[in-house]
Design an enzyme around this catalytic site. Structure first.
Site, PDB file in Angstrom:
ATOM      1  N   PHE A   1      90.205  11.247  34.558  1.00 30.38           N
ATOM      2  CA  PHE A   1      91.561  10.698  34.638  1.00 30.38           C
ATOM      3  C   PHE A   1      91.475   9.177  34.560  1.00 30.38           C
ATOM      4  O   PHE A   1      91.904   8.441  35.447  1.00 30.38           O
ATOM      5  CB  PHE A   1      92.300  11.155  35.903  1.00 30.38           C
ATOM      6  CG  PHE A   1      93.788  11.243  35.660  1.00 30.38           C
ATOM      7  CD1 PHE A   1      94.312  12.274  34.903  1.00 30.38           C
ATOM      8  CD2 PHE A   1      94.652  10.274  36.143  1.00 30.38           C
ATOM      9  CE1 PHE A   1      95.679  12.352  34.648  1.00 30.38           C
ATOM     10  CE2 PHE A   1      96.020  10.335  35.891  1.00 30.38           C
ATOM     11  CZ  PHE A   1      96.533  11.379  35.131  1.00 30.38           C
TER      12      PHE A   1
ATOM     13  N   HIS B   1      88.263   1.956  34.782  1.00 31.23           N
ATOM     14  CA  HIS B   1      87.085   2.604  34.191  1.00 31.23           C
ATOM     15  C   HIS B   1      86.714   1.954  32.857  1.00 31.23           C
ATOM     16  O   HIS B   1      85.548   1.739  32.556  1.00 31.23           O
ATOM     17  CB  HIS B   1      87.355   4.098  33.933  1.00 31.23           C
ATOM     18  CG  HIS B   1      87.682   4.887  35.150  1.00 31.23           C
ATOM     19  ND1 HIS B   1      88.962   5.324  35.426  1.00 31.23           N
ATOM     20  CD2 HIS B   1      86.909   5.325  36.179  1.00 31.23           C
ATOM     21  CE1 HIS B   1      88.958   6.022  36.560  1.00 31.23           C
ATOM     22  NE2 HIS B   1      87.732   6.021  37.038  1.00 31.23           N
TER      23      HIS B   1
ATOM     24  N   GLN C   1      82.008  15.236  47.800  1.00 27.88           N
ATOM     25  CA  GLN C   1      82.453  13.988  48.422  1.00 27.88           C
ATOM     26  C   GLN C   1      83.889  14.059  48.945  1.00 27.88           C
ATOM     27  O   GLN C   1      84.411  13.076  49.454  1.00 27.88           O
ATOM     28  CB  GLN C   1      82.277  12.805  47.454  1.00 27.88           C
ATOM     29  CG  GLN C   1      83.241  12.752  46.292  1.00 27.88           C
ATOM     30  CD  GLN C   1      82.829  11.688  45.286  1.00 27.88           C
ATOM     31  OE1 GLN C   1      81.805  11.802  44.616  1.00 27.88           O
ATOM     32  NE2 GLN C   1      83.612  10.634  45.171  1.00 27.88           N
TER      33      GLN C   1
ATOM     34  N   GLY D   1      82.815   0.102  40.038  1.00 27.35           N
ATOM     35  CA  GLY D   1      83.917  -0.799  40.326  1.00 27.35           C
ATOM     36  C   GLY D   1      83.936  -1.221  41.785  1.00 27.35           C
ATOM     37  O   GLY D   1      83.645  -0.415  42.673  1.00 27.35           O
TER      38      GLY D   1
ATOM     39  N   GLN E   1      81.210   1.773  48.505  1.00 23.57           N
ATOM     40  CA  GLN E   1      80.401   2.613  47.607  1.00 23.57           C
ATOM     41  C   GLN E   1      79.358   1.767  46.868  1.00 23.57           C
ATOM     42  O   GLN E   1      78.204   2.176  46.709  1.00 23.57           O
ATOM     43  CB  GLN E   1      81.322   3.316  46.610  1.00 23.57           C
ATOM     44  CG  GLN E   1      80.583   4.182  45.610  1.00 23.57           C
ATOM     45  CD  GLN E   1      81.551   5.007  44.770  1.00 23.57           C
ATOM     46  OE1 GLN E   1      82.018   6.047  45.192  1.00 23.57           O
ATOM     47  NE2 GLN E   1      81.856   4.515  43.584  1.00 23.57           N
TER      48      GLN E   1
ATOM     49  N   SER F   1      93.908   3.033  40.257  1.00 19.57           N
ATOM     50  CA  SER F   1      93.263   4.203  40.856  1.00 19.57           C
ATOM     51  C   SER F   1      93.851   5.441  40.217  1.00 19.57           C
ATOM     52  O   SER F   1      95.052   5.499  39.953  1.00 19.57           O
ATOM     53  CB  SER F   1      93.539   4.238  42.370  1.00 19.57           C
ATOM     54  OG  SER F   1      93.222   5.523  42.882  1.00 19.57           O
TER      55      SER F   1
END
Lengths: 281, 281
Positions: A32, A37, A61, A147, A153, A185
């Site tokens: 998506f 991205h 996750q 990102g 992360q 997002s």
């Protein structure tokens, strides 16, 4: 553009590229895709002859009651976007391929995973570090692009890659935002129109905190209070966390100094949004 | 023969070999080499253009009060043995190189690590799987060779490599024994002369059990009893465990069928010895 589903084919492809002396840039995604991205893909194209993008919504996750089932998907659209960017390979495995029957192996980074999103999403980072280890072993990249919207992360994966000695260079990339400041997002699509309008409250509050820090306010508690006050101006916003931490260790700071992360997680309706800003004092 | 100490140099060397189309065979060891290790090197030489042997006494796989401090070492002797075998590289890193400051990343395989040596040495297999992951990422082998004396280790590492999708083929190799049957181990050197003579009790008991199974006794409890009776004929032998388990899952079996592992751990004086035998019914 190749679409590769099997681990064996992916490894064979990558080993061939490497033996031809080509560098592989890797952008792991849950699909998506949005401009965030695509900015990672652009960055990967600059320094690598081959760019591989994985699309894999990683079940491990997501916690119980989280949004795994409603996580948005549109493979055809993703494929078109990546084809337009002249990506070389989409690695698109099934869950059974990545998690073989009766799997019971995990990669864990302790310490930096206890706080921020780790505290409110127990098990989340175990899922992330485990799947990223698997994906690294499948794609065999030289460089991997992440990102900074998921700043924790980036810290966790950098630590994991460094400590397990993965021969992979982790490249953090800046947050991409809508014109009104909302961080891109895949989850934004689940906001109603009204929620979407008010979701800018995250970025606005971070910018206000940044200004205060630039004006000399280095007291972390004061900064947190300002962030809280700003966010709660929107009644539908429910705070998950507001943290001011050292960027490398993710330890709380009392007084802001060095590279410091201001990080937020806020639930608006059913959608959990995160955003952050790094200041250097 | 090269001796490489740094991870960076090791990875650079291996990446060069791979881009030259050469296969890398890897034999991880803790040094103080014996014919068991050399049989792994021989096996590695058969199918790989390049053979790398690591020598690294891994602190994280030793528990509190175990024999890390007295684990035998003789690098000059090891080096000579490997030079004679025309090994290409000894990878010989320091502990600080493999475990960077404030490391906090671990690889765990659950389930199969709970029993046998995992039950009597808590944390042992976490140390093993973590270090083997690190070493795989340093050496980047195509094939990695492990002795079946540590049968559980073979099962655990095979599962880990498969489930994390390491592009490494795990090759189990048969136990090498002294002429009287004692399985070769670097730890044998810590036995007194008298203990050494009686240490054959492990293999003798396994062979007796094997004979009984061949004669049709498939009751696991009966087999365990025979093993126990045989071993305790030597008064200094203290049993750690006697297990009869399925070779793939390491689950206890009641009736022996399929590929079955008879596994022993016995303490003689300060020395903990393990041995095993695989039967196929």
């Amino acid at each position: 553009m190749k679409i590769i589903n099997s681990i064996h084919d992916m490894q064979t492809f990558s080993q061939q590229q490497k033996s031809d002396g080509k560098k592989i840039g890797f952008v792991p995604t849950m699909g998506f895709l949005h401009k965030g991205h695509l900015s990672l893909v652009e960055e990967a194209k600059k320094r690598n002859e081959i760019v591989v993008v994985s699309i894999f919504v990683n079940p491990t996750q997501f916690g119980e009651g989280e949004d795994f089932d409603i996580y948005p998907k549109d493979f055809e659209r993703d494929k078109e976007m990546l084809e337009n960017m002249e990506v070389d390979v989409i690695f698109y495995p099934t869950v059974d391929e990545i998690y073989p029957k009766s799997y019971n192996t995990y990669v864990d980074v302790y310490g930096v995973t206890d706080k921020l999103c780790g505290a409110s999403r127990p098990g989340h980072f175990r899922g992330v570090t485990t799947v990223v280890s698997k994906l690294f072993n499948c794609v065999l990249p030289d460089n991997a692009y992440f990102g900074l919207k998921d700043a924790q992360q980036v810290v966790v994966i950098s630590k994991m890659a460094r400590e397990l000695h993965f021969p992979v260079n982790i490249v953090p990339c800046p947050i991409v935002r809508e014109s009104d400041g909302l961080a891109l997002s895949s989850r934004n699509v689940n906001l109603t129109k009204e929620q979407r309008e008010h979701a800018t409250v995250l970025y606005k509050s971070l910018k206000k905190a940044e200004e205060m820090i630039e004006d000399g306010c280095l007291d972390a508690n004061q900064i947190k209070q300002v962030l809280k006050d700003e966010i709660t101006t929107y009644q539908e916003a429910r705070l998950d966390y507001i943290e001011v931490v050292d960027f490398d260790t993710l330890e709380d700071v009392k007084t802001i100094q060095g590279k410091t992360l201001l990080a937020l997680a806020v639930k608006i309706g059913k959608v959990r949004l995160i955003d952050n800003l790094i200041v250097e004092v």
